[in-house]
Write a protein that holds these residues in place. Sequence first.
Motif, short mmCIF file in Angstrom:
data_model
loop_
_atom_site.label_atom_id
_atom_site.label_comp_id
_atom_site.label_asym_id
_atom_site.label_seq_id
_atom_site.Cartn_x
_atom_site.Cartn_y
_atom_site.Cartn_z
N GLY A 27 0.80 -1.22 0.00
CA GLY A 27 0.00 0.00 0.00
C GLY A 27 0.83 1.27 0.00
N LEU A 28 2.09 1.19 -0.44
CA LEU A 28 2.93 2.38 -0.49
C LEU A 28 2.51 3.27 -1.66
CD1 LEU A 28 6.41 0.75 0.22
CD2 LEU A 28 4.89 1.91 1.83
N GLU A 29 2.64 4.56 -1.47
CA GLU A 29 2.21 5.52 -2.50
C GLU A 29 3.41 6.30 -3.03
OE1 GLU A 29 -0.86 7.95 -0.84
OE2 GLU A 29 -2.16 6.23 -0.43
N ILE A 30 3.31 6.72 -4.28
CA ILE A 30 4.36 7.51 -4.90
C ILE A 30 4.38 8.90 -4.27
CG2 ILE A 30 5.14 8.62 -7.04
CD1 ILE A 30 3.87 6.25 -8.56
N VAL A 31 5.56 9.30 -3.77
CA VAL A 31 5.72 10.64 -3.20
C VAL A 31 6.69 11.48 -4.03
CG1 VAL A 31 5.07 9.98 -0.85
CG2 VAL A 31 7.49 9.86 -1.56
N MET A 32 7.41 10.82 -4.95
CA MET A 32 8.31 11.53 -5.85
C MET A 32 8.49 10.68 -7.10
SD MET A 32 12.33 12.57 -5.34
CE MET A 32 12.91 10.92 -5.68
N ASP A 33 8.45 11.33 -8.27
CA ASP A 33 8.64 10.61 -9.53
C ASP A 33 9.38 11.52 -10.50
OD1 ASP A 33 8.54 9.26 -11.94
OD2 ASP A 33 6.40 8.79 -11.81
N HIS A 34 10.64 11.19 -10.77
CA HIS A 34 11.45 11.94 -11.73
C HIS A 34 11.66 11.14 -13.02
CE1 HIS A 34 12.23 15.18 -8.99
NE2 HIS A 34 12.86 14.41 -8.13
N GLY A 35 10.94 10.02 -13.16
CA GLY A 35 11.10 9.19 -14.33
C GLY A 35 12.18 8.15 -14.17
N TRP A 36 13.37 8.56 -13.79
CA TRP A 36 14.48 7.63 -13.58
C TRP A 36 14.53 7.11 -12.15
CZ3 TRP A 36 17.96 9.28 -9.92
CH2 TRP A 36 17.93 10.65 -9.61
N SER A 42 4.97 5.64 3.05
CA SER A 42 3.80 5.41 3.88
C SER A 42 3.68 6.61 4.81
CB SER A 42 4.02 4.11 4.66
OG SER A 42 3.43 4.14 5.92
N GLU A 43 2.54 6.80 5.38
CA GLU A 43 2.33 7.89 6.34
C GLU A 43 2.95 7.56 7.70
OE1 GLU A 43 0.96 10.93 5.78
OE2 GLU A 43 0.87 10.34 3.67
N GLN A 44 3.32 6.31 7.92
CA GLN A 44 3.87 5.87 9.20
C GLN A 44 5.28 6.40 9.40
OE1 GLN A 44 1.96 4.09 11.44
NE2 GLN A 44 0.40 4.55 9.92
N THR A 45 5.64 6.62 10.64
CA THR A 45 6.99 7.02 11.00
C THR A 45 7.66 5.83 11.68
OG1 THR A 45 6.30 9.30 11.32
CG2 THR A 45 8.36 8.64 12.35
N ALA A 46 8.88 5.53 11.25
CA ALA A 46 9.61 4.39 11.83
C ALA A 46 10.97 4.86 12.30
CB ALA A 46 9.76 3.29 10.78
N GLY A 47 11.52 4.12 13.23
CA GLY A 47 12.86 4.42 13.71
C GLY A 47 13.90 4.05 12.67
N VAL A 48 15.06 4.67 12.77
CA VAL A 48 16.16 4.39 11.86
C VAL A 48 16.91 3.17 12.36
CG1 VAL A 48 18.35 5.28 10.98
CG2 VAL A 48 16.39 6.82 11.24
N GLN A 49 17.09 2.19 11.48
CA GLN A 49 17.82 0.98 11.84
C GLN A 49 18.63 0.49 10.65
OE1 GLN A 49 14.68 -1.77 12.98
NE2 GLN A 49 15.01 -1.30 15.13
N ILE A 50 19.77 -0.10 10.93
CA ILE A 50 20.57 -0.83 9.95
C ILE A 50 20.97 -2.13 10.63
CG2 ILE A 50 22.72 -0.94 8.65
CD1 ILE A 50 22.66 2.08 8.42
N SER A 51 20.70 -3.26 9.98
CA SER A 51 21.11 -4.55 10.52
C SER A 51 22.30 -5.06 9.73
CB SER A 51 19.95 -5.56 10.43
OG SER A 51 18.88 -5.15 11.25
N ILE A 52 23.25 -5.67 10.43
CA ILE A 52 24.44 -6.25 9.82
C ILE A 52 24.43 -7.72 10.22
CG2 ILE A 52 26.96 -6.18 9.72
CD1 ILE A 52 26.54 -3.17 10.76
N ALA A 53 24.46 -8.64 9.22
CA ALA A 53 24.26 -10.05 9.52
C ALA A 53 25.16 -10.96 8.69
CB ALA A 53 22.80 -10.40 9.26
N THR A 54 25.43 -12.13 9.24
CA THR A 54 26.17 -13.16 8.51
C THR A 54 25.22 -14.19 7.92
OG1 THR A 54 26.45 -14.49 10.52
CG2 THR A 54 28.21 -12.91 9.96
N GLU A 55 23.96 -14.20 8.38
CA GLU A 55 22.91 -15.06 7.84
C GLU A 55 21.57 -14.42 8.17
OE1 GLU A 55 21.08 -18.33 9.90
OE2 GLU A 55 22.89 -18.55 11.12
N GLY A 56 20.50 -14.96 7.57
CA GLY A 56 19.18 -14.40 7.79
C GLY A 56 18.42 -15.03 8.94
N GLY A 57 19.04 -15.96 9.67
CA GLY A 57 18.36 -16.67 10.75
C GLY A 57 17.69 -17.91 10.23
N SER A 58 17.66 -18.95 11.04
CA SER A 58 17.07 -20.25 10.67
C SER A 58 17.66 -20.80 9.38
CB SER A 58 15.54 -20.15 10.56
OG SER A 58 14.97 -19.86 11.82
N GLY A 59 18.94 -20.49 9.15
CA GLY A 59 19.63 -21.02 7.98
C GLY A 59 19.30 -20.35 6.66
#
Length: 117
Positions: A27-36, A42-59
Amino acid sequence: MTVRRIVANIDAASIAPVQKFYSDLFGLEIVMDHGWIVTLASEQTAGVQISIATEGGSGTPVPDLSIEVDDIDAVYARAKTLGHDIAYDLANEPWGVRRFFVRDPAGKLLNILSHPE
C-alpha cells in the motif's frame, strides 16, 4: 548529529513492475517521480535501523530488506494471491518474530515480519 532518514535504493531495469509490487503488496504511495527514480512512502513514521548479519536466521540467506508490518498473515495472503515468489514460507521464529521471505521483481529478497503480541 542525528540521522533523520535512511532510504533503501533498489536497482531495477524497469521501475514500473517494481513500483507496482511495493504499491500492491504494502500500500505504499508515490511521493516523488522523476522518471528515472520513483520514491514510495507510507504515512507511518519508523525508527532508523541498519542490521548487519552473517545469515538471515534459521539457515536463510541475509535478506536485502526487512519490512515490518502490523498484520503479517494479511500480507502473506496478499503475496500468495498476487502470485509472488515466496522464498521462505511463513514461520514463527524462535527469537519472537513471525515472518516470510518474498522476492520482488528486481530479485531483491525481502524479509516480511511482525512481532506477535
